[in-house]
Design an enzyme around this catalytic site. Structure first.
Site, PDB file in Angstrom:
ATOM      1  N   ARG A  29       0.783  -1.241   0.000  1.00  0.00           N
ATOM      2  CA  ARG A  29       0.000   0.000   0.000  1.00  0.00           C
ATOM      3  C   ARG A  29       0.816   1.293   0.000  1.00  0.00           C
ATOM      4  O   ARG A  29       0.334   2.311  -0.498  1.00  0.00           O
ATOM      5  CB  ARG A  29      -0.945   0.023   1.219  1.00  0.00           C
ATOM      6  CG  ARG A  29      -1.971  -1.099   1.176  1.00  0.00           C
ATOM      7  CD  ARG A  29      -2.980  -0.949   2.291  1.00  0.00           C
ATOM      8  NE  ARG A  29      -3.976  -2.019   2.291  1.00  0.00           N
ATOM      9  CZ  ARG A  29      -5.035  -2.044   3.104  1.00  0.00           C
ATOM     10  NH1 ARG A  29      -5.218  -1.053   3.974  1.00  0.00           N
ATOM     11  NH2 ARG A  29      -5.891  -3.039   3.047  1.00  0.00           N
ATOM     12  N   ASP A 102      -4.087   3.939   4.977  1.00  0.00           N
ATOM     13  CA  ASP A 102      -3.072   3.722   3.946  1.00  0.00           C
ATOM     14  C   ASP A 102      -3.658   3.256   2.616  1.00  0.00           C
ATOM     15  O   ASP A 102      -2.925   2.948   1.684  1.00  0.00           O
ATOM     16  CB  ASP A 102      -1.982   2.759   4.449  1.00  0.00           C
ATOM     17  CG  ASP A 102      -2.540   1.398   4.825  1.00  0.00           C
ATOM     18  OD1 ASP A 102      -3.759   1.159   4.629  1.00  0.00           O
ATOM     19  OD2 ASP A 102      -1.770   0.562   5.337  1.00  0.00           O
ATOM     20  N   ASP A 103      -4.996   3.224   2.533  1.00  0.00           N
ATOM     21  CA  ASP A 103      -5.631   2.997   1.226  1.00  0.00           C
ATOM     22  C   ASP A 103      -6.382   4.254   0.775  1.00  0.00           C
ATOM     23  O   ASP A 103      -7.320   4.181  -0.019  1.00  0.00           O
ATOM     24  CB  ASP A 103      -6.541   1.748   1.220  1.00  0.00           C
ATOM     25  CG  ASP A 103      -7.544   1.731   2.354  1.00  0.00           C
ATOM     26  OD1 ASP A 103      -7.634   2.726   3.098  1.00  0.00           O
ATOM     27  OD2 ASP A 103      -8.241   0.698   2.501  1.00  0.00           O
ATOM     28  N   ASP A 192     -12.105   5.128  15.114  1.00  0.00           N
ATOM     29  CA  ASP A 192     -12.774   6.311  14.545  1.00  0.00           C
ATOM     30  C   ASP A 192     -14.074   6.624  15.288  1.00  0.00           C
ATOM     31  O   ASP A 192     -14.440   7.791  15.463  1.00  0.00           O
ATOM     32  CB  ASP A 192     -13.007   6.170  13.019  1.00  0.00           C
ATOM     33  CG  ASP A 192     -13.741   4.903  12.618  1.00  0.00           C
ATOM     34  OD1 ASP A 192     -13.990   4.033  13.483  1.00  0.00           O
ATOM     35  OD2 ASP A 192     -14.070   4.768  11.423  1.00  0.00           O
ATOM     36  N   HIS A 216     -13.909   3.581   0.916  1.00  0.00           N
ATOM     37  CA  HIS A 216     -14.400   2.517   0.033  1.00  0.00           C
ATOM     38  C   HIS A 216     -15.701   1.907   0.552  1.00  0.00           C
ATOM     39  O   HIS A 216     -16.197   0.929   0.008  1.00  0.00           O
ATOM     40  CB  HIS A 216     -13.332   1.448  -0.204  1.00  0.00           C
ATOM     41  CG  HIS A 216     -12.764   0.844   1.038  1.00  0.00           C
ATOM     42  ND1 HIS A 216     -13.502   0.043   1.880  1.00  0.00           N
ATOM     43  CD2 HIS A 216     -11.530   0.928   1.586  1.00  0.00           C
ATOM     44  CE1 HIS A 216     -12.731  -0.341   2.884  1.00  0.00           C
ATOM     45  NE2 HIS A 216     -11.527   0.194   2.740  1.00  0.00           N
TER      46      HIS A 216
HETATM   47  N1  UDP Z   1      -4.615  -1.654   9.835  1.00  0.00           N
HETATM   48  C1  UDP Z   1      -3.709  -1.813  10.870  1.00  0.00           C
HETATM   49  N2  UDP Z   1      -3.505  -3.067  11.385  1.00  0.00           N
HETATM   50  C2  UDP Z   1      -4.150  -4.145  10.905  1.00  0.00           C
HETATM   51  C3  UDP Z   1      -5.064  -3.989   9.848  1.00  0.00           C
HETATM   52  C4  UDP Z   1      -5.277  -2.728   9.338  1.00  0.00           C
HETATM   53  O1  UDP Z   1      -3.111  -0.828  11.302  1.00  0.00           O
HETATM   54  O2  UDP Z   1      -3.920  -5.248  11.421  1.00  0.00           O
HETATM   55  C5  UDP Z   1      -4.826  -0.322   9.270  1.00  0.00           C
HETATM   56  C6  UDP Z   1      -4.569  -0.286   7.780  1.00  0.00           C
HETATM   57  O3  UDP Z   1      -3.217  -0.064   7.513  1.00  0.00           O
HETATM   58  C7  UDP Z   1      -5.487   0.848   7.339  1.00  0.00           C
HETATM   59  C8  UDP Z   1      -6.647   0.759   8.323  1.00  0.00           C
HETATM   60  O4  UDP Z   1      -6.164   0.044   9.458  1.00  0.00           O
HETATM   61  O5  UDP Z   1      -4.857   2.113   7.465  1.00  0.00           O
HETATM   62  C9  UDP Z   1      -7.853   0.048   7.748  1.00  0.00           C
HETATM   63  O6  UDP Z   1      -7.459  -1.241   7.312  1.00  0.00           O
HETATM   64  P1  UDP Z   1      -8.070  -1.935   6.014  1.00  0.00           P
HETATM   65  O7  UDP Z   1      -8.128  -0.935   4.894  1.00  0.00           O
HETATM   66  O8  UDP Z   1      -7.265  -3.177   5.745  1.00  0.00           O
HETATM   67  O9  UDP Z   1      -9.513  -2.396   6.481  1.00  0.00           O
HETATM   68  P2  UDP Z   1     -10.952  -1.699   6.411  1.00  0.00           P
HETATM   69  O10 UDP Z   1     -11.270  -1.346   7.834  1.00  0.00           O
HETATM   70  O11 UDP Z   1     -10.852  -0.488   5.539  1.00  0.00           O
HETATM   71  O12 UDP Z   1     -11.825  -2.743   5.854  1.00  0.00           O
HETATM   72 MN    MN Z   2      -9.616   0.157   3.971  1.00  0.00          MN
END
Ligand code: UDP
Ligand code: MN
Length: 281
Positions: A29, A102-103, A192, A216
Site C-alpha cells: 500500500r 493507507d488505502d 474512529d 471505500h
Molecule cells: N490496519 C492496521 N492493522 C491491521 C489492519 C489494518 O493498522 O492489522 C490499518 C490499515 O493499515 C489501514 C486501516 O487500518 O490504514 C484500515 O485497514 P483496512 O483498509 O485493511 O480495512 P478496512 O477497515 O478499511 O476494511
Molecule cells: Mn480500507
C-alpha cells in the site's frame, strides 16, 4: 467575489497528515502513495506503523513512526495507533491534524483549500459519516451528555478526517497517556468511533460533515470526472475475484493501475508528473 469563503491563509506546512499503516501493508500500500500524492506533501506526511522497517524508513525519508502498538487488527491495536497519531501531532507545531488510512489518496490541493475555510483556533471536527443517523450505543443507553444527546456522529476513519489544533488540545486530558485506548475499551468500538465519542459526545463539539472525503464504504465509481479535482480523499478496495470498488478516472489501464492512484495523480496534477499517459487516453 461575494460568495468566496473566508480564507485563513493556510500553508501546507500548517497541516500534519497522519497515515495509519501496518508493516504487512508497507509494500502493498505505501509504494503507490510514495510515488503519487506523498510527493506533494512529503514534509508534512507521517506514517504510523507497528514495526521497524529500514527500507520504508528510507523511502519515506524518515517519516515512518515505529509505534509499539500490536500489529493485529483488533480495537486495542487500532486505538493504540490513533493515540500515537494524536500524540505525535501535539509535539509538532501545526494548525491541523488530518488522519488517513493507507488505502487513501489525499488530494493535497483540495485538502488545503478545505482547511483554509476554517479557523484552526476554534474547535473543528471535519469528516464524513458512513451511517445515516447518529450512533446509539448500548454503553450510553438512557445517559445523555450536557447537550442532551445520547447518540453521536463520527467521521469514518477510512475516508479521512481533520481536527483543528484547538480541538486536539481540548481532547488532551481525555485521550493522552493511553487514556484513548481505555475509552475505546469502555465503549467497545473502533478508533474512529471512539474519536467521535470523545469529540461529539464528551466535548459536545459537532461533526462538520464534509462530502469531499471518500472511503471505500461508498461506491467510488459514481464520482464524475469533473468533480474529482474538488474532492479531498479517495480510496479503493478489493473484493473476492476481480470485483473492485475504485474511482473512475481517465489514464492508465486498470491492470497497470488497479488502485487508480497513478491515474488520479496524473489527472489532478499533470504538470507535476513526468510519467503520465497522453491526455485523451
Ligand atoms: N490496519 C492496521 N492493522 C491491521 C489492519 C489494518 O493498522 O492489522 C490499518 C490499515 O493499515 C489501514 C486501516 O487500518 O490504514 C484500515 O485497514 P483496512 O483498509 O485493511 O480495512 P478496512 O477497515 O478499511 O476494511
Ligand atoms: Mn480500507
Amino acid at each position: 467575489s461575494i460568495n468566496k469563503p473566508k480564507s485563513h491563509h493556510l500553508r501546507l506546512d500548517d497541516v500534519h497528515i497522519s497515515v495509519k499503516t501496518s508493516k504487512k501493508f508497507h509494500r502493498q500500500r505505501l509504494d503507490v502513495i510514495l510515488q503519487t500524492w506523498f510527493t506533494q506533501a512529503a514534509e508534512q506526511t507521517y506514517f504510523v506503523t507497528d514495526d521497524e522497517d529500514a527500507e520504508y524508513q528510507g523511502k519515506t525519508n524518515g517519516h515512518l513512526v515505529e509505534s509499539n502498538c500490536s500489529s493485529s487488527h483488533n480495537r486495542k491495536a487500532l486505538c493504540c495507533k490513533m493515540s500515537v497519531e494524536l500524540d505525535f501531532f501535539m509535539v509538532m507545531d501545526k494548525k491541523w491534524f488530518c488522519h488517513f488510512d493507507d488505502d487513501n489518496y489525499v488530494n493535497v490541493d483540495s485538502l488545503l483549500d478545505l482547511l483554509g475555510q476554517y479557523d484552526s483556533r476554534q474547535d473543528w471536527y471535519l469528516g464524513k459519516p458512513s451511517i445515516k443517523a447518529p450512533l446509539e450505543i448500548p454503553y450510553l443507553r438512557k445517559q445523555s451528555n450536557k447537550n442532551g444527546n445520547s447518540a453521536f456522529w463520527f467521521a469514518t476513519g477510512g475516508a479521512g478526517f481533520c481536527l483543528s489544533r484547538s480541538l486536539v488540545r481540548r481532547m488532551q486530558p481525555l485521550v493522552s497517556n493511553g487514556k484513548f485506548m481505555g475509552l475505546g475499551e469502555k465503549i467497545r468500538l473502533p478508533d474512529d468511533v471512539t474519536i467521535g465519542y470523545v469529540i461529539e459526545y464528551l466535548l459536545g463539539v459537532p461533526l462538520t460533515m464534509v462530502d469531499r472525503f471518500h472511503s471505500h464504504l461508498e461506491p467510488l465509481h459514481v464520482l464524475a470526472d469533473d468533480a474529482l479535482r474538488s474532492q479531498v480523499s479517495f480510496s479503493y478496495s478489493t473484493y473476492r475475484g476481480n470485483q473492485m470498488n475504485r474511482v473512475t478516472v481517465p489514464g492508465w489501464d486498470t491492470n497497470s493501475d488497479p488502485t487508480r492512484f497513478f491515474s488520479l495523480f496524473c489527472y489532478l496534477s499533470p504538470t507535476r508528473s513526468k510519467n503520465c499517459p497522453p491526455v485523451g487516453t
